[in-house]
Scaffold this motif. Structure first.
Motif, PDB file in Angstrom:
ATOM      1  N   CYS A 214       6.485  -6.069   3.067  1.00  0.00           N
ATOM      2  CA  CYS A 214       6.488  -4.725   2.463  1.00  0.00           C
ATOM      3  C   CYS A 214       7.764  -3.972   2.830  1.00  0.00           C
ATOM      4  CB  CYS A 214       5.264  -3.938   2.922  1.00  0.00           C
ATOM      5  SG  CYS A 214       3.696  -4.592   2.314  1.00  0.00           S
ATOM      6  N   ARG A 218      11.025  -3.045   0.175  1.00  0.00           N
ATOM      7  CA  ARG A 218      11.020  -1.606  -0.065  1.00  0.00           C
ATOM      8  C   ARG A 218       9.746  -1.123  -0.760  1.00  0.00           C
ATOM      9  NH1 ARG A 218      16.259   0.475   0.673  1.00  0.00           N
ATOM     10  NH2 ARG A 218      17.843  -1.152   0.944  1.00  0.00           N
ATOM     11  N   LEU A 219       8.630  -1.707  -0.370  1.00  0.00           N
ATOM     12  CA  LEU A 219       7.338  -1.220  -0.846  1.00  0.00           C
ATOM     13  C   LEU A 219       6.887  -0.084   0.063  1.00  0.00           C
ATOM     14  CD1 LEU A 219       5.619  -4.686  -1.369  1.00  0.00           C
ATOM     15  CD2 LEU A 219       6.331  -3.134  -3.189  1.00  0.00           C
ATOM     16  N   PRO A 220       6.025   0.788  -0.423  1.00  0.00           N
ATOM     17  CA  PRO A 220       5.461   1.795   0.482  1.00  0.00           C
ATOM     18  C   PRO A 220       4.778   1.079   1.650  1.00  0.00           C
ATOM     19  CG  PRO A 220       4.889   2.285  -1.794  1.00  0.00           C
ATOM     20  CD  PRO A 220       5.501   0.915  -1.801  1.00  0.00           C
ATOM     21  N   MET A 221       5.002   1.544   2.871  1.00  0.00           N
ATOM     22  CA  MET A 221       4.416   0.868   4.023  1.00  0.00           C
ATOM     23  C   MET A 221       2.922   1.186   4.107  1.00  0.00           C
ATOM     24  SD  MET A 221       6.862  -0.913   5.019  1.00  0.00           S
ATOM     25  CE  MET A 221       6.192  -1.621   6.522  1.00  0.00           C
ATOM     26  N   TRP A 243      -3.284   1.170   1.001  1.00  0.00           N
ATOM     27  CA  TRP A 243      -2.514   2.298   0.484  1.00  0.00           C
ATOM     28  C   TRP A 243      -3.548   3.264  -0.115  1.00  0.00           C
ATOM     29  CZ3 TRP A 243      -1.101  -2.803  -0.119  1.00  0.00           C
ATOM     30  CH2 TRP A 243       0.158  -3.182   0.348  1.00  0.00           C
ATOM     31  N   GLU A 245      -3.596   6.311  -0.949  1.00  0.00           N
ATOM     32  CA  GLU A 245      -3.141   7.179  -2.033  1.00  0.00           C
ATOM     33  C   GLU A 245      -3.071   6.436  -3.360  1.00  0.00           C
ATOM     34  OE1 GLU A 245       0.568   5.650   0.113  1.00  0.00           O
ATOM     35  OE2 GLU A 245      -1.543   6.091   0.533  1.00  0.00           O
ATOM     36  N   HIS A 246      -2.969   5.115  -3.306  1.00  0.00           N
ATOM     37  CA  HIS A 246      -2.920   4.300  -4.526  1.00  0.00           C
ATOM     38  C   HIS A 246      -4.241   3.575  -4.791  1.00  0.00           C
ATOM     39  CE1 HIS A 246       1.418   4.874  -5.008  1.00  0.00           C
ATOM     40  NE2 HIS A 246       1.545   4.634  -3.712  1.00  0.00           N
ATOM     41  N   ARG A 309       3.654  -4.544  -5.991  1.00  0.00           N
ATOM     42  CA  ARG A 309       4.225  -3.360  -6.642  1.00  0.00           C
ATOM     43  C   ARG A 309       3.506  -3.056  -7.957  1.00  0.00           C
ATOM     44  NH1 ARG A 309       8.959  -4.825  -6.281  1.00  0.00           N
ATOM     45  NH2 ARG A 309       9.624  -3.610  -4.463  1.00  0.00           N
ATOM     46  N   LEU A 312       0.359  -1.231  -7.121  1.00  0.00           N
ATOM     47  CA  LEU A 312       0.585   0.130  -6.633  1.00  0.00           C
ATOM     48  C   LEU A 312       1.058   1.057  -7.735  1.00  0.00           C
ATOM     49  CD1 LEU A 312       2.413  -0.641  -3.240  1.00  0.00           C
ATOM     50  CD2 LEU A 312       0.006  -0.046  -3.584  1.00  0.00           C
TER      51      LEU A 312
END
Length: 318
Positions: A214, A218-221, A243, A245-246, A309, A312
């Motif tokens: 991740c 550069r994926l959201p951690m 995640w 929020e996702h 990705r 997400l």
């Protein structure tokens, strides 16, 4: 120390047969050569041997550990097992590490050297750096974790540091304090990055590599070992990564994980079914989506990152 010492009869604790001691006991070089020729013994290095049945029981890490012990016994000065060569004494993972060379650190503070498959280091040894595990002198878990970052990739180093943190062998605070004294050590450019990524909640090499994937792409951690609850607050399960929020969570599927989850009398297939039902329950009660990855997925990280990705950010596509 949360990592227990080995059982006395563990093959990784076997005595290395040194030529000089064998000669003292009445052996001669001809008898030694005969043992090697008929494969009763294997040669670890010049003047050091091991019974073949013991060698055959060991994996790559265990073999490196006994080779390192042979180097320590034969050294002309006092040395401590260090860097990757100290890890087997902690049962630490050696994924992605170069085990072709034994690493030791001199206790006399003199300049080290590299020869015959051995790298001698000369870093200053602070109080508390050296401990005894399984009957041999080895660097402390805190120092080992930092040493590995100077000779290994960020991904491999993260697997080691997370293991030692999760096992309770060191702490983030101890690592930070010891790292402050390493400002003049060579090859420490990636040490700070590894310490920033390190997470004591991460439980396995597969999870550490997933987390690093991740970061690398550069994926959201994600949040580690996340407890998923329904609208009423009822706990539905703990997942490897999430995640929130996702509304996406990730589970790493590996043999070690399933072995850890086995209950008495169960087979691996029983665990797979139970895990699948847990996943379905979470998705049904929350509307979250799940992605499962395996060792094979980690070997194709770009494709795997694209798949994550797309979950997400579905509006962006893969």
């Amino acid at each position: 120390m949360m990592i227990p010492p080995r059982e006395p009869d563990d093959p990784r604790n076997s005595d290395v047969l040194l030529r000089r001691r064998l000669l003292e006991e009445g052996w001669n070089d001809r008898a030694i050569r005969r043992r090697l020729a008929d494969r009763s013994w294997v040669k670890l290095r010049h003047g050091a041997y091991l019974p073949t049945p013991i060698w055959d029981q060991l994996d790559e890490s265990g073999r490196h550990g006994l080779l390192a012990r042979a180097v320590q016994l034969q050294a002309s000065t006092e040395v401590v097992l260090s860097h990757v060569s100290g890890l087997p004494e902690y049962d630490a993972p050696t994924w992605g590490l170069d085990l072709s060379e034994v690493h030791v650190t001199r206790k006399d503070d003199r300049t080290g050297r590299r020869e015959a498959g051995v790298c001698q280091h000369c870093g200053t040894i602070e109080e508390g750096d050296v401990v005894t595990r399984n009957g041999v002198e080895v660097m402390s878990a805190t120092r080992l974790a930092l040493e590995v970052t100077t000779i290994a990739s960020v991904e491999a180093s993260l697997c080691v540091v997370n293991y030692l943190l999760h096992a309770g062998a060191t702490t983030p605070e101890a690592l930070a304090r010891r790292n402050e004294k390493m400002t003049h050590w060579p090859h420490t450019l990636s040490t700070d990055l590894v310490l920033r990524l390190a997470d004591p909640r991460i439980e396995s090499v597969g999870e550490s590599r997933s987390f690093h994937l991740c970061f690398r792409y550069r994926l959201p951690m994600p949040k580690s070992q996340y407890e998923v609850r329904d609208e009423s607050g009822q706990l539905l399960g703990r997942v490897d990564f999430a995640w929130p929020e996702h509304k996406v969570f990730l589970e790493f599927d590996g043999k070690v994980k399933y072995e850890k989850l086995l209950k008495p009398g169960e087979r691996a297939s029983d665990v797979v079914i139970r895990e699948k039902r847990r996943e379905e329950l979470i998705c049904r009660r929350t509307g979250w989506r799940c992605i499962r990855i395996t060792w094979a997925d980690l070997e194709d990280p770009e494709r795997t990152a694209a798949a994550i990705r797309s979950l997400l950010f579905p509006s962006l596509g893969a």
